[in-house]
Design an enzyme around this catalytic site. Sequence first.
Site, PDB file in Angstrom:
ATOM      1  N   GLY A   7      17.178  46.188 -11.537  1.00 31.66           N
ATOM      2  CA  GLY A   7      17.848  46.094 -12.834  1.00 31.66           C
ATOM      3  C   GLY A   7      18.029  47.469 -13.454  1.00 31.66           C
ATOM      4  O   GLY A   7      17.983  47.631 -14.678  1.00 31.66           O
ATOM      5  N   ASN A  75      11.881  45.658 -12.851  1.00 32.14           N
ATOM      6  CA  ASN A  75      12.392  45.677 -14.229  1.00 32.14           C
ATOM      7  C   ASN A  75      13.440  44.589 -14.484  1.00 32.14           C
ATOM      8  O   ASN A  75      13.607  44.157 -15.627  1.00 32.14           O
ATOM      9  CB  ASN A  75      12.995  47.067 -14.506  1.00 32.14           C
ATOM     10  CG  ASN A  75      13.871  47.081 -15.741  1.00 32.14           C
ATOM     11  OD1 ASN A  75      13.380  47.113 -16.863  1.00 32.14           O
ATOM     12  ND2 ASN A  75      15.188  47.033 -15.543  1.00 32.14           N
ATOM     13  N   SER A 127       6.740  41.389 -21.429  1.00 32.99           N
ATOM     14  CA  SER A 127       7.333  41.447 -22.768  1.00 32.99           C
ATOM     15  C   SER A 127       6.281  41.052 -23.791  1.00 32.99           C
ATOM     16  O   SER A 127       5.424  40.192 -23.518  1.00 32.99           O
ATOM     17  CB  SER A 127       8.490  40.445 -22.863  1.00 32.99           C
ATOM     18  OG  SER A 127       8.893  40.293 -24.209  1.00 32.99           O
ATOM     19  N   TYR A 140      11.534  32.141 -21.015  1.00 35.53           N
ATOM     20  CA  TYR A 140      11.335  33.600 -20.953  1.00 35.53           C
ATOM     21  C   TYR A 140       9.874  34.009 -21.162  1.00 35.53           C
ATOM     22  O   TYR A 140       9.301  34.739 -20.354  1.00 35.53           O
ATOM     23  CB  TYR A 140      12.242  34.286 -21.983  1.00 35.53           C
ATOM     24  CG  TYR A 140      12.113  35.787 -22.003  1.00 35.53           C
ATOM     25  CD1 TYR A 140      12.592  36.549 -20.941  1.00 35.53           C
ATOM     26  CD2 TYR A 140      11.512  36.447 -23.075  1.00 35.53           C
ATOM     27  CE1 TYR A 140      12.477  37.940 -20.956  1.00 35.53           C
ATOM     28  CE2 TYR A 140      11.402  37.830 -23.104  1.00 35.53           C
ATOM     29  CZ  TYR A 140      11.880  38.570 -22.035  1.00 35.53           C
ATOM     30  OH  TYR A 140      11.766  39.936 -22.047  1.00 35.53           O
ATOM     31  N   ALA A 142       7.173  32.276 -20.984  1.00 38.70           N
ATOM     32  CA  ALA A 142       6.312  31.759 -19.904  1.00 38.70           C
ATOM     33  C   ALA A 142       6.482  32.577 -18.634  1.00 38.70           C
ATOM     34  O   ALA A 142       5.519  32.844 -17.906  1.00 38.70           O
ATOM     35  CB  ALA A 142       6.643  30.290 -19.644  1.00 38.70           C
ATOM     36  N   LYS A 144       7.169  35.719 -18.452  1.00 39.37           N
ATOM     37  CA  LYS A 144       6.494  37.014 -18.612  1.00 39.37           C
ATOM     38  C   LYS A 144       4.974  36.834 -18.550  1.00 39.37           C
ATOM     39  O   LYS A 144       4.267  37.702 -18.023  1.00 39.37           O
ATOM     40  CB  LYS A 144       6.928  37.674 -19.924  1.00 39.37           C
ATOM     41  CG  LYS A 144       8.409  38.071 -19.930  1.00 39.37           C
ATOM     42  CD  LYS A 144       8.746  39.057 -18.817  1.00 39.37           C
ATOM     43  CE  LYS A 144      10.122  39.675 -18.951  1.00 39.37           C
ATOM     44  NZ  LYS A 144      10.446  40.613 -17.878  1.00 39.37           N
TER      45      LYS A 144
HETATM   46  N1  LIG Z   1      15.070  45.118 -24.544  1.00 40.95           N
HETATM   47  C1  LIG Z   1      13.980  44.509 -25.027  1.00 40.95           C
HETATM   48  O1  LIG Z   1      13.807  44.362 -26.259  1.00 40.95           O
HETATM   49  C2  LIG Z   1      12.924  43.994 -24.086  1.00 40.95           C
HETATM   50  C3  LIG Z   1      11.740  43.495 -24.649  1.00 40.95           C
HETATM   51  C4  LIG Z   1      10.748  43.032 -23.812  1.00 40.95           C
HETATM   52  C5  LIG Z   1      10.915  43.056 -22.442  1.00 40.95           C
HETATM   53  N2  LIG Z   1      12.067  43.532 -21.928  1.00 40.95           N
HETATM   54  C6  LIG Z   1      12.211  43.506 -20.463  1.00 40.95           C
HETATM   55  O2  LIG Z   1      12.660  44.750 -20.000  1.00 40.95           O
HETATM   56  C7  LIG Z   1      13.514  44.551 -18.851  1.00 40.95           C
HETATM   57  C8  LIG Z   1      14.856  45.219 -19.096  1.00 40.95           C
HETATM   58  O3  LIG Z   1      15.420  44.719 -20.298  1.00 40.95           O
HETATM   59  P1  LIG Z   1      16.768  45.330 -20.917  1.00 40.95           P
HETATM   60  O4  LIG Z   1      16.741  45.059 -22.366  1.00 40.95           O
HETATM   61  O5  LIG Z   1      16.962  46.704 -20.418  1.00 40.95           O
HETATM   62  O6  LIG Z   1      17.848  44.347 -20.245  1.00 40.95           O
HETATM   63  P2  LIG Z   1      19.424  44.570 -19.981  1.00 40.95           P
HETATM   64  O7  LIG Z   1      20.016  43.205 -20.019  1.00 40.95           O
HETATM   65  O8  LIG Z   1      19.998  45.603 -20.887  1.00 40.95           O
HETATM   66  O9  LIG Z   1      19.445  45.131 -18.478  1.00 40.95           O
HETATM   67  C9  LIG Z   1      18.932  44.324 -17.443  1.00 40.95           C
HETATM   68  C10 LIG Z   1      19.506  44.805 -16.121  1.00 40.95           C
HETATM   69  O10 LIG Z   1      18.983  43.917 -15.105  1.00 40.95           O
HETATM   70  C11 LIG Z   1      20.081  43.504 -14.273  1.00 40.95           C
HETATM   71  N3  LIG Z   1      19.785  42.169 -13.713  1.00 40.95           N
HETATM   72  C12 LIG Z   1      19.760  40.990 -14.368  1.00 40.95           C
HETATM   73  N4  LIG Z   1      19.511  39.988 -13.507  1.00 40.95           N
HETATM   74  C13 LIG Z   1      19.375  40.548 -12.282  1.00 40.95           C
HETATM   75  C14 LIG Z   1      19.127  40.039 -10.998  1.00 40.95           C
HETATM   76  N5  LIG Z   1      18.974  38.717 -10.776  1.00 40.95           N
HETATM   77  N6  LIG Z   1      19.028  40.896  -9.956  1.00 40.95           N
HETATM   78  C15 LIG Z   1      19.207  42.232 -10.153  1.00 40.95           C
HETATM   79  N7  LIG Z   1      19.461  42.781 -11.350  1.00 40.95           N
HETATM   80  C16 LIG Z   1      19.543  41.946 -12.403  1.00 40.95           C
HETATM   81  C17 LIG Z   1      21.281  43.482 -15.207  1.00 40.95           C
HETATM   82  O11 LIG Z   1      22.513  43.522 -14.485  1.00 40.95           O
HETATM   83  C18 LIG Z   1      21.034  44.726 -16.049  1.00 40.95           C
HETATM   84  O12 LIG Z   1      21.556  45.884 -15.447  1.00 40.95           O
HETATM   85  C19 LIG Z   1      13.594  43.031 -18.654  1.00 40.95           C
HETATM   86  O13 LIG Z   1      12.632  42.625 -17.707  1.00 40.95           O
HETATM   87  C20 LIG Z   1      13.240  42.487 -20.019  1.00 40.95           C
HETATM   88  O14 LIG Z   1      12.701  41.191 -19.968  1.00 40.95           O
HETATM   89  C21 LIG Z   1      13.093  44.005 -22.701  1.00 40.95           C
END
Ligand SMILES: NC(=O)c1ccc[n+]([C@@H]2O[C@H](COP(=O)([O-])OP(=O)(O)OC[C@H]3O[C@@H](n4cnc5c(N)ncnc54)[C@H](O)[C@@H]3O)[C@@H](O)[C@H]2O)c1
Length: 237
Positions: A7, A75, A127, A140, A142, A144
């Site tokens: 990701g 990620n 998360s 979601y 669950a 995490k």
């Molecule tokens: N942004 C937040 O506030 C936040 C908070 C807590 C946890 N997180 C976690 O951090 C990580 C990144 O979050 P973000 O906000 O950067 O998300 P985002 O949506 O901006 O980016 C996620 C990336 O993952 C890729 N992706 C999605 N599904 C995929 C798959 N099946 N296979 C390969 N790639 C895939 C997407 O194409 C994208 O490039 C996630 O695991 C999310 O749960 C984010």
Amino acid sequence: MQALVTGGAQGIGYQIVESLISDGFSVTVFDVNPETLKKVKTNFGCEVFAVDVSIESDVKEAISQLKSLDALINNAGIWKPEPLDTLDIEIQKTVWETNVLGTLNCTKHALPKLQKSDSSCVINLTSAASRTNSPGLGMYAASKAAIETLTRQWSLELAPIRVNAVGPGMVITEGTASNYQGKALGIRSQAVPLKRIGGPADISQVVSFLASPKSSYITGQVIFVDGGVTAGAPGHN
Ligand SMILES: NC(=O)c1ccc[n+]([C@@H]2O[C@H](COP(=O)([O-])OP(=O)(O)OC[C@H]3O[C@@H](n4cnc5c(N)ncnc54)[C@H](O)[C@@H]3O)[C@@H](O)[C@H]2O)c1
């Protein structure tokens, strides 16, 4: 040093790619979105693979093309908030398959590429949602919580490879930007003890630390990088 970031084409993952490159890693990126992957390739010259982490055969095939790994960063993650009474099970399955089975697929198939030493590591993205229990988050939170359990389990199973998790709170990314439009940014910031929403670099610098020898005695831990959100409600001061 070689790292694989899933990701990594946008958001927190993209910033992790940038941080690890500046730490001296050669980074490979897996992402389901071929368009945004092109930007990563152009900007960083990384090896990229259009891979959906929930499809085990595709993960296996892509990882088989890598020589060796020192760090795997799981990620890739998605969220589909839906109240329980109206949720669509098929949609919620995709959350489980991407977040939990995607992490499992990548870790299982990366394992033969990781040197059995404490200089190798797996870092999973969890998360603050796993601890704060917001209503309507569907599968979601669950998923995490499951990732945190797998992190501890694998730290025992895979030692001396170190396995840790990083738990962002509220972070503005391409995936979450719509939550912070207009007044929402100020209102949400007030719910954070440190009174600000995080940026991707707040998370990537902790991932960098966990991928470095500075954390060589840390394994099986979940580190929340959330401005204090999981510590409880902010006081009135
Ligand atoms: N942004 C937040 O506030 C936040 C908070 C807590 C946890 N997180 C976690 O951090 C990580 C990144 O979050 P973000 O906000 O950067 O998300 P985002 O949506 O901006 O980016 C996620 C990336 O993952 C890729 N992706 C999605 N599904 C995929 C798959 N099946 N296979 C390969 N790639 C895939 C997407 O194409 C994208 O490039 C996630 O695991 C999310 O749960 C984010």
